[in-house]
Design a protein around this motif. Structure first.
Motif, PDB file in Angstrom:
ATOM      1  N   ALA A  41       0.833  -1.209   0.000  1.00  0.00           N
ATOM      2  CA  ALA A  41       0.000   0.000   0.000  1.00  0.00           C
ATOM      3  C   ALA A  41       0.867   1.258   0.000  1.00  0.00           C
ATOM      4  O   ALA A  41       0.596   2.201  -0.745  1.00  0.00           O
ATOM      5  N   GLN A  42       1.907   1.285   0.818  1.00  0.00           N
ATOM      6  CA  GLN A  42       2.770   2.462   0.881  1.00  0.00           C
ATOM      7  C   GLN A  42       3.456   2.742  -0.448  1.00  0.00           C
ATOM      8  O   GLN A  42       3.598   3.894  -0.845  1.00  0.00           O
ATOM      9  N   LYS A  43       3.877   1.709  -1.129  1.00  0.00           N
ATOM     10  CA  LYS A  43       4.638   1.878  -2.373  1.00  0.00           C
ATOM     11  C   LYS A  43       3.760   2.098  -3.600  1.00  0.00           C
ATOM     12  O   LYS A  43       4.213   2.694  -4.576  1.00  0.00           O
ATOM     13  N   ASN A  44       2.503   1.624  -3.583  1.00  0.00           N
ATOM     14  CA  ASN A  44       1.716   1.611  -4.813  1.00  0.00           C
ATOM     15  C   ASN A  44       0.439   2.439  -4.802  1.00  0.00           C
ATOM     16  O   ASN A  44      -0.101   2.722  -5.866  1.00  0.00           O
ATOM     17  N   TYR A  45      -0.081   2.829  -3.639  1.00  0.00           N
ATOM     18  CA  TYR A  45      -1.383   3.485  -3.626  1.00  0.00           C
ATOM     19  C   TYR A  45      -1.357   4.864  -4.289  1.00  0.00           C
ATOM     20  O   TYR A  45      -2.296   5.215  -5.011  1.00  0.00           O
ATOM     21  N   LEU A  46      -0.315   5.656  -4.079  1.00  0.00           N
ATOM     22  CA  LEU A  46      -0.261   6.980  -4.714  1.00  0.00           C
ATOM     23  C   LEU A  46      -0.266   6.881  -6.235  1.00  0.00           C
ATOM     24  O   LEU A  46      -0.963   7.638  -6.911  1.00  0.00           O
ATOM     25  N   ALA A  47       0.506   5.952  -6.769  1.00  0.00           N
ATOM     26  CA  ALA A  47       0.521   5.763  -8.219  1.00  0.00           C
ATOM     27  C   ALA A  47      -0.842   5.309  -8.723  1.00  0.00           C
ATOM     28  O   ALA A  47      -1.313   5.763  -9.767  1.00  0.00           O
ATOM     29  N   LEU A  48      -1.488   4.434  -7.964  1.00  0.00           N
ATOM     30  CA  LEU A  48      -2.831   3.981  -8.339  1.00  0.00           C
ATOM     31  C   LEU A  48      -3.818   5.139  -8.318  1.00  0.00           C
ATOM     32  O   LEU A  48      -4.635   5.287  -9.225  1.00  0.00           O
ATOM     33  N   ALA A  49      -3.720   5.989  -7.298  1.00  0.00           N
ATOM     34  CA  ALA A  49      -4.624   7.142  -7.190  1.00  0.00           C
ATOM     35  C   ALA A  49      -4.423   8.124  -8.335  1.00  0.00           C
ATOM     36  O   ALA A  49      -5.378   8.741  -8.810  1.00  0.00           O
ATOM     37  N   GLU A  50      -3.197   8.274  -8.802  1.00  0.00           N
ATOM     38  CA  GLU A  50      -2.921   9.182  -9.922  1.00  0.00           C
ATOM     39  C   GLU A  50      -3.400   8.606 -11.248  1.00  0.00           C
ATOM     40  O   GLU A  50      -3.982   9.313 -12.060  1.00  0.00           O
ATOM     41  N   ARG A  51      -3.144   7.328 -11.473  1.00  0.00           N
ATOM     42  CA  ARG A  51      -3.426   6.718 -12.776  1.00  0.00           C
ATOM     43  C   ARG A  51      -4.845   6.178 -12.908  1.00  0.00           C
ATOM     44  O   ARG A  51      -5.450   6.276 -13.962  1.00  0.00           O
ATOM     45  N   GLN A  52      -5.356   5.567 -11.854  1.00  0.00           N
ATOM     46  CA  GLN A  52      -6.668   4.919 -11.899  1.00  0.00           C
ATOM     47  C   GLN A  52      -7.475   5.310 -10.665  1.00  0.00           C
ATOM     48  O   GLN A  52      -7.672   4.510  -9.744  1.00  0.00           O
ATOM     49  N   HIS A  53      -7.935   6.548 -10.625  1.00  0.00           N
ATOM     50  CA  HIS A  53      -8.585   7.053  -9.415  1.00  0.00           C
ATOM     51  C   HIS A  53      -9.875   6.310  -9.063  1.00  0.00           C
ATOM     52  O   HIS A  53     -10.230   6.204  -7.898  1.00  0.00           O
ATOM     53  N   LYS A  54     -10.581   5.770 -10.042  1.00  0.00           N
ATOM     54  CA  LYS A  54     -11.796   5.005  -9.735  1.00  0.00           C
ATOM     55  C   LYS A  54     -11.466   3.724  -8.984  1.00  0.00           C
ATOM     56  O   LYS A  54     -12.168   3.348  -8.041  1.00  0.00           O
ATOM     57  N   ILE A  55     -10.398   3.059  -9.387  1.00  0.00           N
ATOM     58  CA  ILE A  55      -9.985   1.842  -8.697  1.00  0.00           C
ATOM     59  C   ILE A  55      -9.474   2.192  -7.304  1.00  0.00           C
ATOM     60  O   ILE A  55      -9.785   1.507  -6.325  1.00  0.00           O
ATOM     61  N   ALA A  56      -8.700   3.275  -7.195  1.00  0.00           N
ATOM     62  CA  ALA A  56      -8.195   3.707  -5.881  1.00  0.00           C
ATOM     63  C   ALA A  56      -9.350   4.033  -4.943  1.00  0.00           C
ATOM     64  O   ALA A  56      -9.303   3.710  -3.756  1.00  0.00           O
TER      65      ALA A  56
END
Length: 113
Positions: A41-56
């Motif tokens: 979560a620490q390493k990947n959530y920010l990137a997920l929120a930027e690229r795929q905000h619906k999934i985040a």
């Protein structure tokens, strides 16, 4: 009867894992699954929120929320008798871009599986 799974079918599982294993561990006990979930979560959530905000957003179940300014996942508990609602935060890390030297040398990097 045909069974269908939503496009984001595994996001509740990830959200549950962060919710369940993101809490502070008792005393000196650190469990491998807890450490893996927190690290992921620490390493990947920010990137997920930027690229795929619906999934985040789909990951944020229950009382989990995302503080964009502070770059944290926040777990909020019931206030009870406390004057301030208790929360636990998980600081998130930004992904570091691959160094130019690695790309120039023709080597590729891959994420561990």
């Amino acid at each position: 009867m045909r069974c269908t799974i939503s496009r984001y079918g595994s996001t509740p599982l990830f959200g549950y894992s962060v919710d369940r294993y993101g809490r502070a561990a008792a005393a000196t006990c650190e469990y491998p699954l807890r450490k893996a979930v927190i690290s992921f979560a620490q390493k990947n959530y920010l990137a997920l929120a930027e690229r795929q905000h619906k999934i985040a957003d789909a990951v944020l179940i229950g009382t989990l929320s995302f503080d964009k300014e502070k770059k944290q996942l926040v777990k909020t508990f019931q206030a009870g008798l406390d004057l301030v609602t208790p929360t636990v935060t998980l600081n998130l890390f930004e992904l570091q871009p691959a160094s130019a030297g690695t790309a120039a040398a023709g080597r590729t990097t891959s994420l561990p599986t």
